[in-house]
Design a protein around this motif. Structure first.
Motif, PDB file in Angstrom:
ATOM      1  N   PHE A  68       6.124   4.073  -2.731  1.00 11.29           N
ATOM      2  CA  PHE A  68       6.443   3.342  -3.657  1.00 11.29           C
ATOM      3  C   PHE A  68       6.288   4.058  -5.067  1.00 11.29           C
ATOM      4  O   PHE A  68       5.183   4.034  -5.462  1.00 11.29           O
ATOM      5  CB  PHE A  68       5.928   2.089  -3.656  1.00 11.29           C
ATOM      6  CG  PHE A  68       6.106   1.175  -2.304  1.00 11.29           C
ATOM      7  CD1 PHE A  68       6.781   0.221  -2.348  1.00 11.29           C
ATOM      8  CD2 PHE A  68       5.129   1.548  -1.145  1.00 11.29           C
ATOM      9  CE1 PHE A  68       6.855  -0.408  -1.016  1.00 11.29           C
ATOM     10  CE2 PHE A  68       5.206   0.864   0.089  1.00 11.29           C
ATOM     11  CZ  PHE A  68       6.233  -0.014   0.137  1.00 11.29           C
ATOM     12  N   PRO A  69       7.426   4.685  -5.511  1.00 12.63           N
ATOM     13  CA  PRO A  69       7.165   5.331  -6.665  1.00 12.63           C
ATOM     14  C   PRO A  69       7.180   3.982  -7.854  1.00 12.63           C
ATOM     15  O   PRO A  69       8.156   3.373  -8.271  1.00 12.63           O
ATOM     16  CB  PRO A  69       8.293   6.308  -6.839  1.00 12.63           C
ATOM     17  CG  PRO A  69       9.039   6.107  -5.717  1.00 12.63           C
ATOM     18  CD  PRO A  69       8.664   5.137  -4.988  1.00 12.63           C
TER      19      PRO A  69
ATOM     20  N   ILE B 111       6.378  -0.542   8.908  1.00 12.52           N
ATOM     21  CA  ILE B 111       5.598   0.309   7.990  1.00 12.52           C
ATOM     22  C   ILE B 111       4.084   0.173   8.201  1.00 12.52           C
ATOM     23  O   ILE B 111       3.588  -1.230   7.920  1.00 12.52           O
ATOM     24  CB  ILE B 111       6.008   0.419   6.234  1.00 12.52           C
ATOM     25  CG1 ILE B 111       7.487   0.963   6.385  1.00 12.52           C
ATOM     26  CG2 ILE B 111       5.091   1.390   5.512  1.00 12.52           C
ATOM     27  CD1 ILE B 111       7.662   2.439   6.634  1.00 12.52           C
ATOM     28  N   GLU B 112       3.298   0.861   8.372  1.00  9.97           N
ATOM     29  CA  GLU B 112       1.871   0.819   8.468  1.00  9.97           C
ATOM     30  C   GLU B 112       0.984   1.390   7.247  1.00  9.97           C
ATOM     31  O   GLU B 112      -0.206   1.086   7.134  1.00  9.97           O
ATOM     32  CB  GLU B 112       1.403   1.226   9.673  1.00  9.97           C
ATOM     33  CG  GLU B 112       2.196   0.675  11.081  1.00  9.97           C
ATOM     34  CD  GLU B 112       1.696   1.633  12.299  1.00  9.97           C
ATOM     35  OE1 GLU B 112       1.108   2.492  12.406  1.00  9.97           O
ATOM     36  OE2 GLU B 112       2.829   0.998  13.275  1.00  9.97           O
ATOM     37  N   GLU B 113       1.574   2.394   6.564  1.00 14.96           N
ATOM     38  CA  GLU B 113       0.760   2.900   5.448  1.00 14.96           C
ATOM     39  C   GLU B 113       1.583   2.908   4.353  1.00 14.96           C
ATOM     40  O   GLU B 113       2.948   3.397   4.319  1.00 14.96           O
ATOM     41  CB  GLU B 113       0.555   4.377   6.047  1.00 14.96           C
ATOM     42  CG  GLU B 113      -0.508   4.346   7.295  1.00 14.96           C
ATOM     43  CD  GLU B 113      -0.995   5.773   7.555  1.00 14.96           C
ATOM     44  OE1 GLU B 113      -1.318   6.753   6.622  1.00 14.96           O
ATOM     45  OE2 GLU B 113      -0.823   6.270   8.676  1.00 14.96           O
ATOM     46  N   PHE B 114       1.042   2.694   3.364  1.00 11.90           N
ATOM     47  CA  PHE B 114       1.694   2.211   1.899  1.00 11.90           C
ATOM     48  C   PHE B 114       1.266   3.200   0.856  1.00 11.90           C
ATOM     49  O   PHE B 114      -0.058   3.070   0.463  1.00 11.90           O
ATOM     50  CB  PHE B 114       1.271   0.703   1.554  1.00 11.90           C
ATOM     51  CG  PHE B 114       1.945  -0.081   2.583  1.00 11.90           C
ATOM     52  CD1 PHE B 114       3.155  -0.700   2.543  1.00 11.90           C
ATOM     53  CD2 PHE B 114       1.160  -0.407   3.625  1.00 11.90           C
ATOM     54  CE1 PHE B 114       3.594  -1.455   3.447  1.00 11.90           C
ATOM     55  CE2 PHE B 114       1.687  -1.225   4.992  1.00 11.90           C
ATOM     56  CZ  PHE B 114       2.911  -1.891   4.472  1.00 11.90           C
ATOM     57  N   ILE B 115       1.931   4.028   0.393  1.00  9.03           N
ATOM     58  CA  ILE B 115       1.490   5.005  -0.583  1.00  9.03           C
ATOM     59  C   ILE B 115       2.264   4.755  -1.906  1.00  9.03           C
ATOM     60  O   ILE B 115       3.399   4.514  -2.120  1.00  9.03           O
ATOM     61  CB  ILE B 115       2.090   6.348  -0.113  1.00  9.03           C
ATOM     62  CG1 ILE B 115       1.301   6.654   1.388  1.00  9.03           C
ATOM     63  CG2 ILE B 115       1.583   7.507  -1.104  1.00  9.03           C
ATOM     64  CD1 ILE B 115       2.151   7.797   1.909  1.00  9.03           C
ATOM     65  N   PHE B 116       1.395   4.500  -2.926  1.00  7.59           N
ATOM     66  CA  PHE B 116       1.940   4.154  -4.260  1.00  7.59           C
ATOM     67  C   PHE B 116       1.546   5.318  -5.181  1.00  7.59           C
ATOM     68  O   PHE B 116       0.451   5.808  -5.009  1.00  7.59           O
ATOM     69  CB  PHE B 116       1.027   3.022  -4.832  1.00  7.59           C
ATOM     70  CG  PHE B 116       1.334   1.607  -4.461  1.00  7.59           C
ATOM     71  CD1 PHE B 116       0.671   1.338  -3.095  1.00  7.59           C
ATOM     72  CD2 PHE B 116       2.133   0.691  -4.858  1.00  7.59           C
ATOM     73  CE1 PHE B 116       0.988   0.096  -2.250  1.00  7.59           C
ATOM     74  CE2 PHE B 116       2.589  -0.628  -4.348  1.00  7.59           C
ATOM     75  CZ  PHE B 116       1.912  -0.848  -2.806  1.00  7.59           C
ATOM     76  N   VAL B 117       2.515   5.874  -5.773  1.00  7.18           N
ATOM     77  CA  VAL B 117       2.556   6.665  -6.728  1.00  7.18           C
ATOM     78  C   VAL B 117       2.682   5.983  -8.160  1.00  7.18           C
ATOM     79  O   VAL B 117       3.527   5.690  -8.750  1.00  7.18           O
ATOM     80  CB  VAL B 117       3.658   7.872  -6.788  1.00  7.18           C
ATOM     81  CG1 VAL B 117       3.577   8.866  -7.616  1.00  7.18           C
ATOM     82  CG2 VAL B 117       3.892   8.458  -5.330  1.00  7.18           C
ATOM     83  N   THR B 118       1.363   5.828  -8.776  1.00  2.73           N
ATOM     84  CA  THR B 118       1.437   5.086 -10.058  1.00  2.73           C
ATOM     85  C   THR B 118       1.110   6.026 -11.065  1.00  2.73           C
ATOM     86  O   THR B 118       1.282   7.293 -11.038  1.00  2.73           O
ATOM     87  CB  THR B 118       0.073   4.288  -9.913  1.00  2.73           C
ATOM     88  OG1 THR B 118      -0.971   4.901 -10.062  1.00  2.73           O
ATOM     89  CG2 THR B 118       0.102   3.347  -8.562  1.00  2.73           C
ATOM     90  N   GLY B 119       0.749   5.342 -12.301  1.00  2.00           N
ATOM     91  CA  GLY B 119       0.344   6.116 -13.309  1.00  2.00           C
ATOM     92  C   GLY B 119      -0.364   5.420 -14.383  1.00  2.00           C
ATOM     93  O   GLY B 119      -0.711   4.280 -13.891  1.00  2.00           O
ATOM     94  N   ARG B 120      -0.397   5.734 -15.739  1.00  2.00           N
ATOM     95  CA  ARG B 120      -1.567   5.001 -16.477  1.00  2.00           C
ATOM     96  C   ARG B 120      -0.906   3.567 -16.845  1.00  2.00           C
ATOM     97  O   ARG B 120       0.238   3.159 -16.753  1.00  2.00           O
ATOM     98  CB  ARG B 120      -1.573   5.747 -17.828  1.00  2.00           C
ATOM     99  CG  ARG B 120      -2.464   6.833 -17.951  1.00  2.00           C
ATOM    100  CD  ARG B 120      -2.180   7.602 -19.216  1.00  2.00           C
ATOM    101  NE  ARG B 120      -2.838   6.562 -20.400  1.00  2.00           N
ATOM    102  CZ  ARG B 120      -4.019   6.658 -20.710  1.00  2.00           C
ATOM    103  NH1 ARG B 120      -4.844   7.326 -20.022  1.00  2.00           N
ATOM    104  NH2 ARG B 120      -4.582   6.001 -21.693  1.00  2.00           N
TER     105      ARG B 120
END
Ligand code: G1P
Length: 292
Positions: free
Chosen positions: A9-10, A50-59
């Protein structure tokens, strides 16, 4: 073909289109009725397996992490007051330990770069990407529909829809091979945000992808495209000779919640879908229509 278990999830984007709301709040936390946009994207992924949730976050995006975690003060207060239903509601949001991971995109270098930031978390299996701005109302979750077709084609895939010709400059656009009558269309070329005159079709990519892990090798080159950013659409184009790209024309309705108009429309459409809000929404709409 390996089962698709991971989703990226960008969520590092600034969301300047929604200022002032997004001055001190992530754009992914804007709500459609009573749930933030990111909630809908995570729910769609969960319902798709979906079993694994990857967040690409920022400030400044901490509110997203807190949303998917326990809030001890809130829970204690709800317990004290005997608010069982609310307690169940907030507890159901919490992702299991180790099921969620956050990494940061330190610089705004584009969607392709944001996805590349998740390379060590994804490793070597096909994975999904969901952009929370694109909210999809459908009987079967859009990602689940895509998964059932991905198995037969592999490569890279995105959900696509026809947009008005004048809107093509806002999307990744497909140059297609053959007719549009099958839900799955094969691209012979792709272009990110073409000028309206140069758009090879009106078939636009939406924010749902299933990608080959080989894409990381291409993204690693950090070649800049439209807007001076690393574009995921350019990676699809460069990989075409070895990795087919398919657009999937999904069943459902998409709302562009990256715009005020789309967010407003989504609020109305989702209210009409809800048993507790349908009647009151219709009443408001009828009243307003009479006054016009
Ligand atoms: C991104 C992608 C674009 C895609 C769009 C879908 O653009 O770069 O290819 O069509 O999402 O929403 P953005 O909306 O982030 O400018």
């Amino acid at each position: 073909m390996r089962k698709i278990k991971k989703a990226v999830f960008p969520v590092a984007g600034l969301g300047t289109r929604f200022l002032p709301a997004t001055k001190s709040m992530p754009k992914e936390m804007l709500t459609v009725i009573d749930k933030p946009l990111i909630y809908y994207a995570v729910e769609e992924a969960k319902k798709s397996g979906i079993e694994e949730f990857i967040f690409v976050t920022g400030r400044g995006k901490e509110a997203i992490e807190d949303f998917f975690d326990y809030s001890y003060e809130l829970n204690a207060m709800l317990e004290r007051r005997g608010k069982k239903e609310d307690l169940d509601l907030v507890n159901a949001l919490v992702l299991d330990p180790g099921q969620v991971v956050y990494t940061r995109q330190q610089e705004p270098l584009g969607l392709g770069h944001a996805i590349w930031c998740a390379r060590h978390l994804v490793n070597d299996e096909p994975f999904a990407v969901l952009l929370a701005d694109d909210l999809i109302l459908s009987d079967v979750p859009c990602l689940k529909q895509m998964m059932s077709h991905y198995e037969s084609v592999g490569g890279n895939m995105a959900a696509v829809t026809n947009v008005p010709k004048e809107a093509t400059s806002g999307y990744g656009i497909l140059d297609i091979e053959g007719a549009l009558d099958n839900p799955l269309v094969k691209a012979k070329g792709l272009v990110e945000k073409p000028t309206v005159e140069d758009a090879p079709s009106t078939l636009a990519i939406l924010g749902r992808y299933i990608l080959s892990p080989d894409i990381f090798e291409e993204l690693e080159k950090k070649r800049k495209g439209a807007g001076g950013e690393v574009q995921i659409t350019d990676a699809f184009q460069r990989m075409l000779s070895t990795h087919p790209f398919h657009g999937y024309q999904f069943e459902g309705e998409r709302f562009d919640c990256g715009t005020r108009e789309g967010l407003l429309q989504a609020n109305i459409a989702f209210s009409l879908e809800r048993d507790d809000l349908r009647e009151v929404t219709l009443k408001i709409m009828r009243k307003l229509a009479k006054e016009l």
